[in-house]
Design a protein around this motif. Structure first.
Motif, mmCIF file in Angstrom:
data_model
loop_
_atom_site.group_PDB
_atom_site.id
_atom_site.type_symbol
_atom_site.label_atom_id
_atom_site.label_comp_id
_atom_site.label_asym_id
_atom_site.label_seq_id
_atom_site.Cartn_x
_atom_site.Cartn_y
_atom_site.Cartn_z
ATOM 1 N N GLN A 247 -72.269 9.023 -84.498
ATOM 2 C CA GLN A 247 -71.782 10.398 -84.526
ATOM 3 C C GLN A 247 -71.631 10.916 -85.952
ATOM 4 O OE1 GLN A 247 -68.753 11.280 -81.126
ATOM 5 N NE2 GLN A 247 -68.559 9.094 -81.556
ATOM 6 N N ARG A 248 -71.592 10.006 -86.916
ATOM 7 C CA ARG A 248 -71.547 10.434 -88.310
ATOM 8 C C ARG A 248 -72.846 11.120 -88.725
ATOM 9 N NH1 ARG A 248 -68.821 5.060 -91.172
ATOM 10 N NH2 ARG A 248 -66.809 5.185 -90.068
ATOM 11 N N LEU A 249 -73.896 10.902 -87.948
ATOM 12 C CA LEU A 249 -75.157 11.594 -88.180
ATOM 13 C C LEU A 249 -75.020 12.981 -87.567
ATOM 14 C CD1 LEU A 249 -78.136 11.424 -89.133
ATOM 15 C CD2 LEU A 249 -78.705 10.624 -86.834
ATOM 16 N N GLN A 250 -74.437 13.877 -88.310
ATOM 17 C CA GLN A 250 -74.083 15.192 -87.794
ATOM 18 C C GLN A 250 -75.293 16.118 -87.752
ATOM 19 O OE1 GLN A 250 -70.765 16.643 -90.069
ATOM 20 N NE2 GLN A 250 -69.378 15.061 -89.338
ATOM 21 N N ARG A 251 -75.571 16.639 -86.555
ATOM 22 C CA ARG A 251 -76.627 17.624 -86.351
ATOM 23 C C ARG A 251 -76.054 18.723 -85.481
ATOM 24 N NH1 ARG A 251 -82.569 15.185 -85.563
ATOM 25 N NH2 ARG A 251 -82.760 17.331 -84.812
ATOM 26 N N ASP A 252 -76.383 19.967 -85.785
ATOM 27 C CA ASP A 252 -75.833 21.062 -84.987
ATOM 28 C C ASP A 252 -76.572 21.251 -83.670
ATOM 29 O OD1 ASP A 252 -78.216 22.128 -85.873
ATOM 30 O OD2 ASP A 252 -77.303 23.640 -87.167
ATOM 31 N N ASP A 253 -77.658 20.493 -83.463
ATOM 32 C CA ASP A 253 -78.395 20.599 -82.211
ATOM 33 C C ASP A 253 -78.202 19.398 -81.299
ATOM 34 O OD1 ASP A 253 -79.721 18.872 -83.876
ATOM 35 O OD2 ASP A 253 -81.653 19.901 -83.813
ATOM 36 N N VAL A 254 -77.285 18.504 -81.660
ATOM 37 C CA VAL A 254 -76.967 17.332 -80.837
ATOM 38 C C VAL A 254 -75.452 17.228 -80.686
ATOM 39 C CG1 VAL A 254 -77.064 14.815 -80.657
ATOM 40 C CG2 VAL A 254 -79.037 16.068 -81.532
ATOM 41 N N VAL A 255 -75.013 16.977 -79.450
ATOM 42 C CA VAL A 255 -73.578 16.832 -79.160
ATOM 43 C C VAL A 255 -73.365 15.478 -78.493
ATOM 44 C CG1 VAL A 255 -71.593 17.783 -77.925
ATOM 45 C CG2 VAL A 255 -73.326 19.324 -78.876
ATOM 46 N N TYR A 256 -72.256 14.829 -78.844
ATOM 47 C CA TYR A 256 -71.955 13.505 -78.305
ATOM 48 C C TYR A 256 -70.783 13.600 -77.320
ATOM 49 C CZ TYR A 256 -74.785 12.137 -82.297
ATOM 50 O OH TYR A 256 -75.798 12.024 -83.205
ATOM 51 N N ARG A 257 -70.870 12.822 -76.273
ATOM 52 C CA ARG A 257 -69.807 12.763 -75.274
ATOM 53 C C ARG A 257 -69.458 11.302 -74.991
ATOM 54 N NH1 ARG A 257 -68.692 17.388 -76.017
ATOM 55 N NH2 ARG A 257 -68.671 19.109 -74.509
ATOM 56 N N GLY A 258 -68.155 11.045 -74.906
ATOM 57 C CA GLY A 258 -67.695 9.723 -74.519
ATOM 58 C C GLY A 258 -67.959 9.467 -73.045
ATOM 59 N N LEU A 259 -67.784 8.216 -72.629
ATOM 60 C CA LEU A 259 -68.070 7.826 -71.248
ATOM 61 C C LEU A 259 -66.786 7.570 -70.468
ATOM 62 C CD1 LEU A 259 -70.980 5.287 -71.871
ATOM 63 C CD2 LEU A 259 -71.161 7.736 -71.343
ATOM 64 N N VAL A 260 -66.861 7.819 -69.169
ATOM 65 C CA VAL A 260 -65.736 7.499 -68.293
ATOM 66 C C VAL A 260 -65.543 5.988 -68.244
ATOM 67 C CG1 VAL A 260 -64.903 7.584 -65.919
ATOM 68 C CG2 VAL A 260 -66.034 9.597 -66.918
ATOM 69 N N GLU A 261 -66.655 5.254 -68.166
ATOM 70 C CA GLU A 261 -66.584 3.786 -68.124
ATOM 71 C C GLU A 261 -66.178 3.252 -69.499
ATOM 72 O OE1 GLU A 261 -69.701 5.143 -65.158
ATOM 73 O OE2 GLU A 261 -69.163 5.606 -67.220
ATOM 74 N N LYS A 262 -65.062 2.559 -69.574
ATOM 75 C CA LYS A 262 -64.530 2.088 -70.861
ATOM 76 C C LYS A 262 -65.169 0.786 -71.336
ATOM 77 C CE LYS A 262 -61.550 5.453 -71.116
ATOM 78 N NZ LYS A 262 -61.736 6.533 -72.111
ATOM 79 N N ASP A 263 -65.927 0.141 -70.466
ATOM 80 C CA ASP A 263 -66.470 -1.170 -70.824
ATOM 81 C C ASP A 263 -67.905 -1.094 -71.352
ATOM 82 O OD1 ASP A 263 -67.482 -0.339 -68.392
ATOM 83 O OD2 ASP A 263 -67.610 -2.357 -67.555
ATOM 84 N N VAL A 264 -68.399 0.088 -71.615
ATOM 85 C CA VAL A 264 -69.776 0.250 -72.094
ATOM 86 C C VAL A 264 -69.756 0.303 -73.616
ATOM 87 C CG1 VAL A 264 -71.856 1.666 -72.024
ATOM 88 C CG2 VAL A 264 -70.390 1.491 -70.001
ATOM 89 N N SER A 265 -70.223 -0.761 -74.230
ATOM 90 C CA SER A 265 -70.125 -0.867 -75.690
ATOM 91 C C SER A 265 -71.317 -1.627 -76.243
ATOM 92 C CB SER A 265 -68.823 -1.565 -76.095
ATOM 93 O OG SER A 265 -68.802 -2.899 -75.586
ATOM 94 N N SER A 266 -71.390 -1.663 -77.558
ATOM 95 C CA SER A 266 -72.437 -2.402 -78.251
ATOM 96 C C SER A 266 -71.812 -3.137 -79.423
ATOM 97 C CB SER A 266 -73.528 -1.451 -78.756
ATOM 98 O OG SER A 266 -74.457 -2.143 -79.569
ATOM 99 N N PRO A 267 -72.009 -4.447 -79.527
ATOM 100 C CA PRO A 267 -71.393 -5.193 -80.626
ATOM 101 C C PRO A 267 -72.222 -5.103 -81.898
ATOM 102 C CG PRO A 267 -72.635 -6.688 -79.245
ATOM 103 C CD PRO A 267 -72.760 -5.331 -78.615
ATOM 104 N N VAL A 268 -71.558 -5.226 -83.037
ATOM 105 C CA VAL A 268 -72.238 -5.530 -84.293
ATOM 106 C C VAL A 268 -71.996 -7.010 -84.543
ATOM 107 C CG1 VAL A 268 -72.375 -5.135 -86.781
ATOM 108 C CG2 VAL A 268 -71.975 -3.215 -85.224
#
Length: 295
Positions: A247-268
């Motif tokens: 989301q730090r990649l800010q673009r005025d033509d893209v919007v981000y939304r969180g998910l209802v499911e809390k267990d959907v993630s990606s590890p580093v």
């Protein structure tokens, strides 16, 4: 097959012009043509469609060009590293990373490490998680930051942060009326999946998130780069899932939304050789642990 064959074909594959490739290589065109013919004979495959105007790569040629570029890049890295060591220059720490890690904690890790260890040259290489495994075992890098667990007894993998996944949608997408989205809503949309190759990759991790919730994607659009996926999202072609730090990649033509499911993630995940106990790597791991405790 010799290294020069790879260099010759890379030059030709990138220019698709025998004359320009020969000029880049500082050789005459006839010897270049002969070398490419010899390479094709050795491989038993036609790499160049010489009847096309302009010249074109065959499917085999497209594949081999990618392999040549990867091999030559690794050879150059090894040559440079060997040169530094032989000349008694500063110690160096090789770090491999997936591009999406640069939106999260990795830049701060690198910044602090370089400040605290100015006698150590930090060498950065962009590569997938699978490529990191190969590079670690070959000694081309000392540590990798990826998003896939690597099941290899020679490697030690440690999750340093678990990032929630968020949906990326075009600025005019109808789903934006919802403050949070369900995976089922995303599964019903044309879904942009990346990277298309190599696999397994982050794409397989995303697919697993849907399978875990008994969902499957309908229409899938495969692309190779995250930036391409975001660009297609902006164009209204489809939706995708990205780590929240993107989301730090800010673009005025893209919007981000969180998910209802809390267990959907990606590890580093930090990947290192299991037998690597160097002081430089130990200092890096201590720094990362300190940052984790502060967060």
């Amino acid at each position: 097959m010799e290294i020069r064959h790879l260099r010759y074909f890379e030059a030709l594959g990138n220019t698709l012009n025998f004359t320009r490739a020969a000029e880049q290589l500082h050789i005459a065109q006839p010897p270049l043509s002969r070398q490419i013919r010899q390479l094709e004979e050795e491989l038993g495959a036609t790499l160049i469609d010489r009847n096309a105007r302009p010249l074109a790569l065959t499917k085999a040629g497209t594949f081999f060009l990618e392999q040549c570029s990867q091999l030559l890049s690794r050879i150059n890295e090894a040559q440079e590293a060997t040169r530094r060591i032989s000349q008694g220059q500063r110690r160096w720490l090789g770090i491999g990373f997936v591009p999406s890690a640069l939106y999260g904690v990795l830049p701060e890790i690198i910044r602090q490490y370089r400040l605290a260890n100015q006698e150590v040259e930090v060498v950065l290489s962009e590569m997938t998680s699978i490529q990191q495994a190969e590079a670690l075992k070959a000694g081309r890098i000392d540590v990798g930051f990826g998003r896939l667990p690597l099941d290899d007894p020679q490697l030690h993998c440690e999750v340093i942060v678990e990032e929630p996944l968020v949906a990326a949608l075009s600025a005019r997408h109808p789903l934006l009326k919802f403050k949070r989205l369900r995976l089922s809503q995303l599964a019903a949309e044309p879904f942009i999946l990346y990277p298309a190759r190599p696999r397994p990759s982050y794409a397989d991790h995303v697919l697993q998130q849907f399978r875990t919730h008994d969902l499957s994607l309908g229409s899938v659009i495969d692309v190779n780069e995250m930036q391409t996926a975001i660009g297609l999202v902006a164009a209204g072609v489809g939706v995708t899932l990205v780590p929240s730090s993107v989301q730090r990649l800010q673009r005025d033509d893209v919007v981000y939304r969180g998910l209802v499911e809390k267990d959907v993630s990606s590890p580093v995940i930090m990947n290192v050789r299991a037998d690597n106990d160097s002081t430089d790597l130990l200092q890096l791991r201590k720094l990362i642990e300190g940052l984790r405790q502060k967060s």
